[in-house]
Write an enzyme that holds these catalytic residues in place. Structure first.
Site, PDB file in Angstrom:
ATOM      1  N   SER A 189       0.818  -1.207   0.000  1.00 51.10           N
ATOM      2  CA  SER A 189       0.000   0.000   0.000  1.00 51.10           C
ATOM      3  C   SER A 189       0.858   1.266   0.000  1.00 51.10           C
ATOM      4  O   SER A 189       1.581   1.517  -0.958  1.00 51.10           O
ATOM      5  CB  SER A 189      -0.967  -0.028   1.180  1.00 51.10           C
ATOM      6  N   ASP A 237      -0.951   1.677  -4.147  1.00 51.32           N
ATOM      7  CA  ASP A 237      -1.871   0.682  -4.710  1.00 51.32           C
ATOM      8  C   ASP A 237      -3.269   1.227  -4.963  1.00 51.32           C
ATOM      9  O   ASP A 237      -4.180   0.480  -5.311  1.00 51.32           O
ATOM     10  CB  ASP A 237      -1.947  -0.551  -3.805  1.00 51.32           C
ATOM     11  N   ASP A 269      -1.951   6.641  -3.199  1.00 53.00           N
ATOM     12  CA  ASP A 269      -0.798   5.932  -2.675  1.00 53.00           C
ATOM     13  C   ASP A 269      -0.382   4.859  -3.688  1.00 53.00           C
ATOM     14  O   ASP A 269      -0.873   4.830  -4.819  1.00 53.00           O
ATOM     15  CB  ASP A 269      -1.107   5.341  -1.304  1.00 53.00           C
ATOM     16  N   ASP A 316      -5.634   2.409  -3.029  1.00 50.80           N
ATOM     17  CA  ASP A 316      -6.787   2.292  -2.131  1.00 50.80           C
ATOM     18  C   ASP A 316      -7.007   3.598  -1.365  1.00 50.80           C
ATOM     19  O   ASP A 316      -8.113   3.864  -0.905  1.00 50.80           O
ATOM     20  CB  ASP A 316      -6.667   1.093  -1.179  1.00 50.80           C
TER      21      ASP A 316
END
Length: 458
Positions: free
Chosen positions: A89, A237, A235, A239
């Site tokens: 992440s 990834d 960020d 999410d």
């Protein structure tokens, strides 16, 4: 063995090794199950994904390789089956991790503990029952689905053409996999998009993977010097979502949460619309949701999916969980059960068009000064300290309503609030406060907490 934190398994690659991915895959896999396996752009992702796939297949599960994509796209692809995402992440490039899904929802604590108890078992399926692998492209379907979901939310039968006509948006992808989805979805909805740092690179050379006011300083300058209506940042990834105004100012994450929560509450026809959030989220969310006829329920950090399940299980047919979110991370429950920064980006863009500007969008939200401080507290004193604070804090602030389910949260009649909770990773008790008189509130609460830590001295 404790593997899972608040967001899957995550840490330095010296700990998140191919051997661990292999073992987790073996523990998670079962004959007859199908897992979609994806990864973000980190350098260590291909090797860890390969090890995860080997573990799953050796346990008898079939694997569908979906390649490099945002975590919400992997969750979307896991509907009706299971999923494994190799991602850390917003962590630095030296880290990686594993996040597991079932039918579009993160594993709950019971499922995670089942993995932890069997990860060292080293059991294999019989040689002739090992799983097989295939490859599938899912990004196009995911982007289409996000665009359709947002278009349907804001459909106006009297208006034809694109949803975001003329909206000028800059997207800082941060060298993450959000570059593979968010610019394309916004363009499909009619926005004029400029994507920066949009080359996926696991070294994150443009800025740190975690988007904060500090790491987005260059992007803020870029926005201020341009003529954009809106700035969005992800960020590693995708999410998480950070929203910026045309002047480059980062709009407070709780204000964004309050705006989106109010939208879903007001648009839903349920008799009892519920928004699920976390104890550290601002009372400005409660204010806006109440104004739209809904209510807010809280759940521990990192467990929005558990809070959604809890509210759905406890409710009658007249109750609907219309939205779930913690700062920066949103679950659009009408779309799916996963955190989705791409869907958030498109939804916020549509709300800005409806309102006319970011300033007009945030205008109904009362934004009070916010502070967070840490009080030293050794790990072996945390439990007793919190026991003391459950009594001492309400006594110190008798006008406040009290919730002790996830730390001690006090809410005052003017919507000011304090949350006191132990850090899960460091020797501190954290104090969060939001108030027009936040400095005095922090000082008063800190004195109570320091006294409780001293009282817990062995």
């Amino acid at each position: 063995m404790t593997l899972f934190g608040t967001a899957g398994i995550r840490g330095p690659v010296e700990q998140i090794t191919p051997s661990l991915a292999l073992a987790v895959g073996r523990a998670a896999g079962e004959p007859g199950e199908t897992f979609v396996v994806g990864r973000d752009g980190r350098e260590t992702g291909p090797a860890l994904a390969a090890a995860m796939e080997a573990g799953l297949e050796s346990a008898g599960a079939d694997v569908v390789r979906v390649g490099q994509l945002p975590t919400p796209a992997l969750a979307f692809a896991s509907r009706g089956r299971r999923g494994a995402m190799i991602t850390a992440s917003h962590n630095p490039p030296t880290d990686n991790g594993i996040k597991l899904f079932v039918d579009g929802v993160e594993y709950d604590r019971e499922a995670e503990r089942a993995i932890e108890t069997t990860v060292d078992a080293d059991e294999l399926a019989p040689w002739d029952e090992w799983g097989r692998s295939t490859t599938l492209a899912v990004l196009g379907e995911y982007r289409d689905a996000v665009a359709a979901f947002v278009r349907d939310q804001f459909h106006d039968p009297e208006r034809s053409g694109p949803l975001l006509p003329g909206l000028s948006v800059a997207v800082d992808c941060g060298n993450g996999v959000g570059a593979l989805a968010t610019p394309q979805v916004l363009e499909r909805l009619g926005a004029d998009v400029v994507a920066v740092n949009a080359t996926v690179d696991g070294h994150f050379p443009a800025r740190e993977s975690k988007p904060t006011p500090e790491t987005l300083a260059d992007f803020s300058t870029f926005l201020e010097a341009g003529s954009f209506d809106l700035g969005l940042a992800h960020d590693g990834d995708a999410d998480r979502l950070v929203v910026l105004g045309p002047d480059g100012e980062v709009i407070h994450e709780d204000t964004v949460l309050a705006v989106v929560a109010a939208h879903y509450t007001g648009e839903h026809d349920a008799a009892d619309p519920v928004v699920v959030t976390t104890p550290n989220a601002s009372a400005r969310i409660d204010e806006r949701v109440r104004a739209e006829g809904g209510r807010v329920e809280r759940v521990r950090l990192g467990a929005l999916h558990e809070g959604i399940a809890r509210e759905r299980a406890a409710s009658g047919e007249e109750t609907a969980v219309v939205f779930a979110a913690e700062p920066w991370k949103h679950v659009h429950t009408a779309f799916g059960g996963w955190i989705d920064g791409v869907a958030s980006a498109a939804t916020v863009a549509a709300l800005v068009v409806d309102a006319g500007s970011t300033d007009a969008l945030r205008e109904p939200v009362t934004e009070r000064p916010y502070r967070k401080v840490s009080v030293d507290c050794p790990d072996d004193r945390k439990s007793e300290t919190m026991d003391v604070l459950e009594t001492d804090l309400p006594e110190a602030f008798p006008d406040a309503s009290v919730d002790t389910e996830y730390g001690v949260r006090l809410e005052f009649p003017d919507a000011s609030w304090i949350l006191v909770r132990p850090s899960g990773t460091e020797p501190y008790v954290r104090i969060y406060a939001e108030s027009d008189g936040v400095d005095r509130l922090i000082d008063d609460a800190s004195a109570v907490v320091e006294s409780a830590v001293d009282a817990a001295d062995p």
